[in-house]
Design a protein around this motif. Structure first.
Motif, mmCIF file in Angstrom:
data_model
loop_
_atom_site.group_PDB
_atom_site.id
_atom_site.type_symbol
_atom_site.label_atom_id
_atom_site.label_comp_id
_atom_site.label_asym_id
_atom_site.label_seq_id
_atom_site.Cartn_x
_atom_site.Cartn_y
_atom_site.Cartn_z
ATOM 1 N N SER A 1 58.572 -50.935 -5.024
ATOM 2 C CA SER A 1 58.702 -50.832 -4.036
ATOM 3 C C SER A 1 57.409 -49.451 -3.835
ATOM 4 O O SER A 1 57.305 -48.709 -3.987
ATOM 5 C CB SER A 1 60.251 -50.094 -3.476
ATOM 6 O OG SER A 1 59.897 -49.163 -1.890
ATOM 7 N N ASN B 1 50.524 -61.756 5.611
ATOM 8 C CA ASN B 1 51.393 -61.925 4.747
ATOM 9 C C ASN B 1 53.093 -62.407 5.613
ATOM 10 O O ASN B 1 53.419 -62.887 5.378
ATOM 11 C CB ASN B 1 52.014 -60.448 4.203
ATOM 12 C CG ASN B 1 52.812 -59.586 5.153
ATOM 13 O OD1 ASN B 1 51.999 -59.700 6.425
ATOM 14 N ND2 ASN B 1 52.750 -57.960 4.663
ATOM 15 N N PHE C 1 57.879 -56.644 -2.704
ATOM 16 C CA PHE C 1 58.929 -57.931 -2.702
ATOM 17 C C PHE C 1 59.679 -58.146 -4.332
ATOM 18 O O PHE C 1 59.197 -57.535 -5.339
ATOM 19 C CB PHE C 1 58.179 -59.480 -2.294
ATOM 20 C CG PHE C 1 59.334 -60.342 -2.435
ATOM 21 C CD1 PHE C 1 60.990 -59.951 -1.880
ATOM 22 C CD2 PHE C 1 60.387 -60.995 -3.825
ATOM 23 C CE1 PHE C 1 62.341 -61.374 -1.261
ATOM 24 C CE2 PHE C 1 60.742 -62.078 -3.428
ATOM 25 C CZ PHE C 1 62.348 -62.369 -2.843
ATOM 26 N N SER D 1 56.253 -59.011 -0.070
ATOM 27 C CA SER D 1 56.409 -59.577 0.534
ATOM 28 C C SER D 1 55.932 -60.504 1.544
ATOM 29 O O SER D 1 54.845 -60.019 2.529
ATOM 30 C CB SER D 1 57.213 -58.407 1.105
ATOM 31 O OG SER D 1 58.790 -58.509 1.299
#
Length: 272
Positions: free
Chosen positions: A82, A260, A93, A203
């Motif tokens: 993370s 993203n 992610f 992510s």
């Protein structure tokens, strides 16, 4: 000796660049059987560096920057799972079906591929993501926590790769960035070769995500036949992902930009 590094941040957008070598930089802008924690880990007194229990009771190091950024690093696999910017948004992610049992690699974050990338004579992506790393150093530099992990050869690694080595993995959480540096040292009496990668999971929204900086690069399209990839050339300014994609880009530039699709632009670059 070889080196690999990664950097994720939220500064001003810089021109495109990613070199597929041993150092990587990711910049973003807004638009786990149960393993008991060693007592020495609990005694870390460095500001912004704390060892706690994570998923599956696996030991996890939490890095907290003075600005509110935060990163989680599992000692199993030396895996960053993370990285949160000060507003709490996580740019990495982890798969929903990821297993935290100290046996299988953690599927997500920034797992290691060493000493082999992909399939080959040993298990997929090598063994570094299947072993416990040790904390060898931590410090705080002007509010930025820094953690250094170490991995050495042992019976498990030597059973598939009979060499002595030392891997040092340095992780630095800065105001708007997460930087990593992997250094491999040959401590054996004979030379060896290897491949390595920081196999980052970002992510993203697949339908809205795009990558800029690859136009003009030669490609090897492995879909639909991975064993007979089709050679080509990227003609698009922004590569999108309308469906399944399995494509290799040769001679990638020093910096790329990933949008993203969630409001962030991540700059991926080589710093070597």
């Amino acid at each position: 000796m070889a080196m690999a590094s990664m950097h994720i941040s939220l500064p001003t957008l810089t021109p495109p660049n990613l070199r597929r070598l041993n150092r990587y930089c990711f910049q973003a802008q807004k638009r786990s059987p149960v393993i008991a924690m060693a007592s020495s880990y609990k005694e870390i007194a460095t500001s912004g560096v704390k060892v706690t229990e994570g998923e599956g009771n696996l030991p996890k190091v939490v890095l907290t920057g003075s600005n509110g950024s935060e990163a989680d690093v599992y000692l199993f696999g030396g895996c960053v799972t993370s990285w949160k910017v000060p507003n709490g948004k996580d740019l990495l992610f982890v798969r929903p079906d990821a297993v935290f049992n100290g046996k299988k690699p953690i599927s997500g974050g920034v797992p290691h591929c060493f000493p082999q990338f992909g399939p080959g004579p040993m298990q997929q992506h090598g063994f570094a993501r299947n072993l416990d790393w040790s904390i060898v150093d931590s410090e705080n530099v002007q509010g930025d926590p820094v953690l250094t992990l170490e991995l050495k050869d042992g019976p498990y690694s030597r059973a598939m790769w009979d060499f002595s080595f030392q891997a040092l993995y340095k992780i630095t959480l800065q105001t708007k960035s997460l930087s990593t540096e992997l250094v491999i040292k040959n401590t054996d009496s004979k030379p060896f070769s290897f491949s390595t990668a920081l196999h980052t999971y970002f992510s993203a929204s697949a339908q809205a995500a795009s990558v800029k900086g690859l136009k003009g690069r030669k490609t090897l399209n492995k879909d639909p036949d991975p064993k007979n990839p089709l050679e080509g050339k990227e003609e698009r300014d922004a590569v999108t992902f309308p469906g399944f994609v399995d494509c290799v880009y040769l001679d990638a530039p020093n910096e790329l930009h990933l949008d993203n699709g969630l409001g962030d632009i991540i700059s991926i670059k080589s710093t070597k």
